[in-house]
Scaffold this motif. Sequence first.
Motif, PDB file in Angstrom:
ATOM      1  N   GLY A 117      19.610  12.688  72.827  1.00 40.89           N
ATOM      2  CA  GLY A 117      19.975  12.961  71.250  1.00 40.89           C
ATOM      3  C   GLY A 117      21.264  12.860  71.115  1.00 40.89           C
ATOM      4  N   THR A 118      21.537  11.836  70.304  1.00 42.30           N
ATOM      5  CA  THR A 118      23.024  11.513  69.607  1.00 42.30           C
ATOM      6  C   THR A 118      23.103  11.569  67.976  1.00 42.30           C
ATOM      7  OG1 THR A 118      22.776   9.121  69.504  1.00 42.30           O
ATOM      8  CG2 THR A 118      23.357  10.061  71.936  1.00 42.30           C
ATOM      9  N   VAL A 119      24.429  11.593  67.568  1.00 42.36           N
ATOM     10  CA  VAL A 119      24.542  11.404  66.202  1.00 42.36           C
ATOM     11  C   VAL A 119      25.633  10.620  65.871  1.00 42.36           C
ATOM     12  CG1 VAL A 119      26.035  13.437  66.223  1.00 42.36           C
ATOM     13  CG2 VAL A 119      24.923  12.827  64.172  1.00 42.36           C
ATOM     14  N   SER A 120      25.748   9.863  64.796  1.00 42.88           N
ATOM     15  CA  SER A 120      26.587   8.905  64.349  1.00 42.88           C
ATOM     16  C   SER A 120      27.881   9.678  63.655  1.00 42.88           C
ATOM     17  CB  SER A 120      25.979   7.933  63.505  1.00 42.88           C
ATOM     18  OG  SER A 120      25.799   8.370  62.154  1.00 42.88           O
ATOM     19  N   ASN A 121      28.695   9.273  63.582  1.00 37.50           N
ATOM     20  CA  ASN A 121      30.049   9.609  62.814  1.00 37.50           C
ATOM     21  C   ASN A 121      29.705  10.062  61.575  1.00 37.50           C
ATOM     22  OD1 ASN A 121      31.594   9.714  64.830  1.00 37.50           O
ATOM     23  ND2 ASN A 121      32.549   7.768  64.705  1.00 37.50           N
TER      24      ASN A 121
ATOM     25  N   ASN B 107      19.934  10.314  66.240  1.00 34.03           N
ATOM     26  CA  ASN B 107      19.346   9.215  66.957  1.00 34.03           C
ATOM     27  C   ASN B 107      18.635   9.715  68.317  1.00 34.03           C
ATOM     28  OD1 ASN B 107      19.308   6.884  69.071  1.00 34.03           O
ATOM     29  ND2 ASN B 107      18.478   6.296  67.378  1.00 34.03           N
ATOM     30  N   VAL B 108      17.347   9.660  68.569  1.00 30.35           N
ATOM     31  CA  VAL B 108      16.753   9.970  69.696  1.00 30.35           C
ATOM     32  C   VAL B 108      16.185   9.012  70.418  1.00 30.35           C
ATOM     33  CG1 VAL B 108      14.717  11.389  70.801  1.00 30.35           C
ATOM     34  CG2 VAL B 108      15.809  12.329  68.770  1.00 30.35           C
ATOM     35  N   SER B 109      16.520   8.723  71.614  1.00 29.54           N
ATOM     36  CA  SER B 109      16.331   7.665  72.333  1.00 29.54           C
ATOM     37  C   SER B 109      15.849   8.080  74.013  1.00 29.54           C
ATOM     38  CB  SER B 109      17.090   6.598  72.295  1.00 29.54           C
ATOM     39  OG  SER B 109      18.495   6.918  73.002  1.00 29.54           O
ATOM     40  N   TYR B 110      16.006   7.157  75.052  1.00 25.94           N
ATOM     41  CA  TYR B 110      15.727   7.509  76.420  1.00 25.94           C
ATOM     42  C   TYR B 110      16.486   6.597  77.246  1.00 25.94           C
ATOM     43  CZ  TYR B 110      13.080   3.937  77.883  1.00 25.94           C
ATOM     44  OH  TYR B 110      12.373   2.637  78.420  1.00 25.94           O
ATOM     45  N   ALA B 111      16.824   7.110  78.266  1.00 23.11           N
ATOM     46  CA  ALA B 111      17.547   6.147  79.227  1.00 23.11           C
ATOM     47  C   ALA B 111      17.484   6.665  80.876  1.00 23.11           C
ATOM     48  CB  ALA B 111      18.906   6.067  79.156  1.00 23.11           C
ATOM     49  N   PRO B 112      17.010   5.524  81.642  1.00 27.32           N
ATOM     50  CA  PRO B 112      16.851   6.236  83.103  1.00 27.32           C
ATOM     51  C   PRO B 112      18.305   6.786  83.347  1.00 27.32           C
ATOM     52  CG  PRO B 112      15.865   3.924  82.534  1.00 27.32           C
ATOM     53  CD  PRO B 112      16.671   4.159  81.313  1.00 27.32           C
ATOM     54  N   PHE B 113      18.331   7.524  84.574  1.00 25.99           N
ATOM     55  CA  PHE B 113      19.440   8.131  84.687  1.00 25.99           C
ATOM     56  C   PHE B 113      19.674   8.511  86.154  1.00 25.99           C
ATOM     57  CE2 PHE B 113      16.714  11.610  84.770  1.00 25.99           C
ATOM     58  CZ  PHE B 113      16.913  12.645  85.952  1.00 25.99           C
ATOM     59  N   VAL B 114      20.716   9.008  86.705  1.00 21.72           N
ATOM     60  CA  VAL B 114      21.001   9.329  88.010  1.00 21.72           C
ATOM     61  C   VAL B 114      21.994  10.785  87.796  1.00 21.72           C
ATOM     62  CG1 VAL B 114      21.158   7.273  89.228  1.00 21.72           C
ATOM     63  CG2 VAL B 114      23.196   8.198  88.524  1.00 21.72           C
ATOM     64  N   ILE B 115      21.766  11.492  88.779  1.00 22.31           N
ATOM     65  CA  ILE B 115      22.507  12.612  88.529  1.00 22.31           C
ATOM     66  C   ILE B 115      23.294  13.055  89.714  1.00 22.31           C
ATOM     67  CG2 ILE B 115      20.615  14.188  89.378  1.00 22.31           C
ATOM     68  CD1 ILE B 115      21.506  16.122  87.099  1.00 22.31           C
TER      69      ILE B 115
ATOM     70  N   SER C 172      26.483   3.104  70.510  1.00 28.79           N
ATOM     71  CA  SER C 172      27.647   3.480  69.370  1.00 28.79           C
ATOM     72  C   SER C 172      27.765   4.844  69.241  1.00 28.79           C
ATOM     73  CB  SER C 172      27.075   2.548  68.195  1.00 28.79           C
ATOM     74  OG  SER C 172      27.861   2.750  66.987  1.00 28.79           O
ATOM     75  N   ASN C 173      26.798   5.624  69.032  1.00 23.75           N
ATOM     76  CA  ASN C 173      26.987   7.122  68.622  1.00 23.75           C
ATOM     77  C   ASN C 173      27.987   7.579  69.598  1.00 23.75           C
ATOM     78  OD1 ASN C 173      25.590   6.675  66.509  1.00 23.75           O
ATOM     79  ND2 ASN C 173      23.568   7.735  67.238  1.00 23.75           N
ATOM     80  N   LEU C 174      27.655   7.481  71.102  1.00 25.93           N
ATOM     81  CA  LEU C 174      28.510   8.098  71.949  1.00 25.93           C
ATOM     82  C   LEU C 174      29.888   7.423  72.072  1.00 25.93           C
ATOM     83  CD1 LEU C 174      25.802   7.771  74.886  1.00 25.93           C
ATOM     84  CD2 LEU C 174      26.647  10.245  73.605  1.00 25.93           C
ATOM     85  N   GLN C 175      30.071   6.492  71.791  1.00 27.75           N
ATOM     86  CA  GLN C 175      31.338   5.723  71.842  1.00 27.75           C
ATOM     87  C   GLN C 175      32.197   6.329  70.432  1.00 27.75           C
ATOM     88  OE1 GLN C 175      30.464   1.605  71.747  1.00 27.75           O
ATOM     89  NE2 GLN C 175      31.264   1.544  73.844  1.00 27.75           N
ATOM     90  N   GLY C 176      31.570   6.755  69.471  1.00 26.19           N
ATOM     91  CA  GLY C 176      31.991   7.364  68.511  1.00 26.19           C
ATOM     92  C   GLY C 176      32.486   8.787  68.305  1.00 26.19           C
ATOM     93  N   ASN C 177      31.820   9.448  69.148  1.00 24.57           N
ATOM     94  CA  ASN C 177      31.933  10.930  69.019  1.00 24.57           C
ATOM     95  C   ASN C 177      31.798  11.661  70.215  1.00 24.57           C
ATOM     96  OD1 ASN C 177      29.347  12.047  68.881  1.00 24.57           O
ATOM     97  ND2 ASN C 177      29.096  11.352  66.850  1.00 24.57           N
ATOM     98  N   GLY C 178      30.983  11.191  71.297  1.00 23.42           N
ATOM     99  CA  GLY C 178      30.878  11.759  72.562  1.00 23.42           C
ATOM    100  C   GLY C 178      30.100  12.850  72.686  1.00 23.42           C
ATOM    101  N   LYS C 179      29.432  13.064  71.501  1.00 23.73           N
ATOM    102  CA  LYS C 179      28.281  14.430  71.540  1.00 23.73           C
ATOM    103  C   LYS C 179      26.978  14.093  72.077  1.00 23.73           C
ATOM    104  CE  LYS C 179      30.877  16.551  67.753  1.00 23.73           C
ATOM    105  NZ  LYS C 179      31.066  16.825  66.222  1.00 23.73           N
ATOM    106  N   ALA C 180      26.171  14.852  72.495  1.00 23.61           N
ATOM    107  CA  ALA C 180      24.866  14.594  73.110  1.00 23.61           C
ATOM    108  C   ALA C 180      24.309  15.582  73.753  1.00 23.61           C
ATOM    109  CB  ALA C 180      24.882  13.357  74.187  1.00 23.61           C
ATOM    110  N   SER C 181      22.913  15.578  73.624  1.00 20.16           N
ATOM    111  CA  SER C 181      22.029  16.323  74.048  1.00 20.16           C
ATOM    112  C   SER C 181      20.926  15.459  74.800  1.00 20.16           C
ATOM    113  CB  SER C 181      21.275  17.297  73.006  1.00 20.16           C
ATOM    114  OG  SER C 181      20.546  18.059  73.622  1.00 20.16           O
ATOM    115  N   VAL C 182      20.755  16.029  76.026  1.00 23.89           N
ATOM    116  CA  VAL C 182      19.884  15.371  77.188  1.00 23.89           C
ATOM    117  C   VAL C 182      18.757  16.430  77.431  1.00 23.89           C
ATOM    118  CG1 VAL C 182      21.592  13.544  77.991  1.00 23.89           C
ATOM    119  CG2 VAL C 182      21.154  15.849  79.047  1.00 23.89           C
ATOM    120  N   MET C 183      17.681  15.872  77.390  1.00 22.74           N
ATOM    121  CA  MET C 183      16.547  16.667  77.767  1.00 22.74           C
ATOM    122  C   MET C 183      15.527  16.054  78.759  1.00 22.74           C
ATOM    123  SD  MET C 183      13.385  18.295  75.618  1.00 22.74           S
ATOM    124  CE  MET C 183      12.449  16.809  75.011  1.00 22.74           C
TER     125      MET C 183
END
Length: 195
Positions: A49-53, A58-66, A84-95
């Motif tokens: 989960g991200t948000v624009s400036n 926006n909700v999407s998904y991505a493969p990940f490593v931890i 684009s959202n992450l570059q704009g503000n760096g705020k995110a929620s991951v589930m």
Amino acid sequence: MIANSEFQKINSESQAHLQVRYYTLQKNIARAKAAYALLISNMRTVVLGTVSNQGIPNVSYAPFVIDEAKKIYIFVSKLSIHTSNLQGNGKASVMLIEDETKSKQIFARKRLTYSCHATVLEKNHPEWDYIADKFDQRFGNIIYIFRNLPDFEIFKFTPYEGLFVMDFGAAYQINADDLNHLVQITEQGDGEREK
């Protein structure tokens, strides 16, 4: 007035009850921690989960490593909305959420949500190579292609709080001080209550 022998009996029963309750809570916390670790190890994608400036979500998904510190990494194209959202503000929620087909109850799927600060890893940094190698080990040959494309970046998500829901009435707060420590926040759950 309660006789001394009756008081001792009540006190003894109370202590026994508290002892049983304590061991039950410890057992349930251990069970919750095991389910928490299993969910993380079994999932290969995060819901993002991200948000624009401008405040557009926006909700999407991505493969990940931890990594061992529970920092989550995604390898994504600069062309995507979430990038684009992450570059704009760096705020995110991951589930991370239990597969629907494996859930015993669709309304109570196991899920872990972290609120995070997201940052881009620099390509010329040793951490970038280390994480890219982890992606390669987990996802195979496609990562070789991503590594060589100029529009792909690795984002690091640093959790600052979280919530693990194990079942109905079994929700646990997680804070950044110790991402392995679960604190029960529900009235009828199976874990340690915040003091």
